[in-house]
Design an enzyme around this catalytic site. Structure first.
Site, PDB file in Angstrom:
ATOM      1  N   ARG A  85       0.826  -1.201   0.000  1.00 28.49           N
ATOM      2  CA  ARG A  85       0.000   0.000   0.000  1.00 28.49           C
ATOM      3  C   ARG A  85       0.857   1.247   0.000  1.00 28.49           C
ATOM      4  O   ARG A  85       1.746   1.414   0.825  1.00 28.49           O
ATOM      5  CB  ARG A  85      -0.894   0.038   1.244  1.00 28.49           C
ATOM      6  N   ARG A  94      -4.268   5.743  -3.895  1.00 31.05           N
ATOM      7  CA  ARG A  94      -3.737   4.660  -3.059  1.00 31.05           C
ATOM      8  C   ARG A  94      -3.829   3.326  -3.809  1.00 31.05           C
ATOM      9  O   ARG A  94      -4.701   3.133  -4.658  1.00 31.05           O
ATOM     10  CB  ARG A  94      -4.445   4.581  -1.716  1.00 31.05           C
ATOM     11  N   ASP A  97      -7.267   0.141  -0.428  1.00 30.33           N
ATOM     12  CA  ASP A  97      -7.936   0.601   0.779  1.00 30.33           C
ATOM     13  C   ASP A  97      -8.958  -0.463   1.152  1.00 30.33           C
ATOM     14  O   ASP A  97      -9.794  -0.825   0.313  1.00 30.33           O
ATOM     15  CB  ASP A  97      -8.655   1.908   0.426  1.00 30.33           C
ATOM     16  N   ASP A  99     -11.809  -1.213   4.076  1.00 29.19           N
ATOM     17  CA  ASP A  99     -12.523  -0.604   5.196  1.00 29.19           C
ATOM     18  C   ASP A  99     -13.582  -1.550   5.736  1.00 29.19           C
ATOM     19  O   ASP A  99     -14.267  -2.215   4.949  1.00 29.19           O
ATOM     20  CB  ASP A  99     -13.248   0.674   4.751  1.00 29.19           C
TER      21      ASP A  99
HETATM   22  N1  ROI Z   1     -13.094   8.078  -4.619  1.00 29.59           N
HETATM   23  C1  ROI Z   1     -13.572   6.956  -5.184  1.00 29.59           C
HETATM   24  N2  ROI Z   1     -14.293   7.055  -6.307  1.00 29.59           N
HETATM   25  N3  ROI Z   1     -13.339   5.725  -4.658  1.00 29.59           N
HETATM   26  C2  ROI Z   1     -12.619   5.563  -3.517  1.00 29.59           C
HETATM   27  O1  ROI Z   1     -12.414   4.423  -3.055  1.00 29.59           O
HETATM   28  C3  ROI Z   1     -12.115   6.721  -2.880  1.00 29.59           C
HETATM   29  N4  ROI Z   1     -11.412   6.645  -1.724  1.00 29.59           N
HETATM   30  C4  ROI Z   1     -10.993   7.741  -1.087  1.00 29.59           C
HETATM   31  C5  ROI Z   1     -11.251   9.125  -1.597  1.00 29.59           C
HETATM   32  C6  ROI Z   1      -9.941   9.859  -1.746  1.00 29.59           C
HETATM   33  C7  ROI Z   1     -12.149   9.848  -0.606  1.00 29.59           C
HETATM   34  N5  ROI Z   1     -11.920   9.123  -2.876  1.00 29.59           N
HETATM   35  C8  ROI Z   1     -12.385   7.982  -3.468  1.00 29.59           C
HETATM   36  O2  ROI Z   1     -10.354   7.603   0.062  1.00 29.59           O
END
Ligand code: ROI
Length: 173
Positions: A85, A94, A97, A99
């Site tokens: 990452r 990134r 991610d 969550d």
């Molecule tokens: N925007 C999209 N479309 N998908 C994401 O997973 C995502 N993740 C984020 C931020 C930067 C808010 N924008 C994102 O962390």
């Protein structure tokens, strides 16, 4: 502990993001204390936040797990690290991610972890795949996920992409 059902958000926009998600599903499948029971389509989505970054690929996975919330978070962060990452800036690009969106019907408010995920109800890239996977799902407070989806019509539409089957998780990209 009897297993609980959880929903996880997956997102990436660097290093072949769809492969990052596929690898993450594969890693979840291999965790001893996690049973991967389903995942949504993969969706291409415009970045929320700074626009000068690549489009994202997003999906939601459903798992059954015997891990307590923070142990599950540790496991997800280990998978993020295994996949190298990088996060270049806040609200920025990134490689991966992961969550915790929902953990059974619990509300969790800890310094490291808030569940339901604080921003999920504002983000089409989370709610649309979540409703695909759990059309009758609800937040711990009883709000139907499908009713949240109806509030997010203003956001840029997501594009459904080719989505791996279970067999695809086992073979290299
Ligand atoms: N925007 C999209 N479309 N998908 C994401 O997973 C995502 N993740 C984020 C931020 C930067 C808010 N924008 C994102 O962390």
């Amino acid at each position: 502990m009897t297993p609980v059902t959880c929903y996880l958000g997956l997102g990436a926009n660097l290093d072949q993001p769809a492969d990052q998600l596929r690898q993450a599903l594969s890693a979840l499948e291999q965790c001893r204390d996690i049973q991967l029971t389903g995942w949504s389509s993969f969706y291409r989505s415009k970045p929320v936040g700074p626009q000068d970054q690549p489009d994202y690929v997003n999906a939601v996975a459903r798992i059954d797990t015997t891990l307590a919330p923070l142990a599950l978070l540790d496991q997800l962060q280990a998978i993020e690290q295994q996949q190298g990452r990088v996060r270049l800036r806040r609200w920025g690009e990134r490689t991966l991610d992961l969550d915790i969106l929902l953990y059974a019907d619990q509300c969790i408010d800890l310094p490291r972890l808030s569940v339901p995920h604080i921003e999920m109800c504002n983000r089409l890239f989370v709610i649309q795949p979540l409703v695909e996977l759990a059309p009758d799902g609800r937040l711990p407070n009883g709000t139907a996920l499908s009713s949240i989806l109806e509030t997010l019509t203003e956001q840029d539409q997501l594009v459904i992409m080719t989505t791996p089957s279970r067999a695809d998780l086992l073979s290299p990209p």
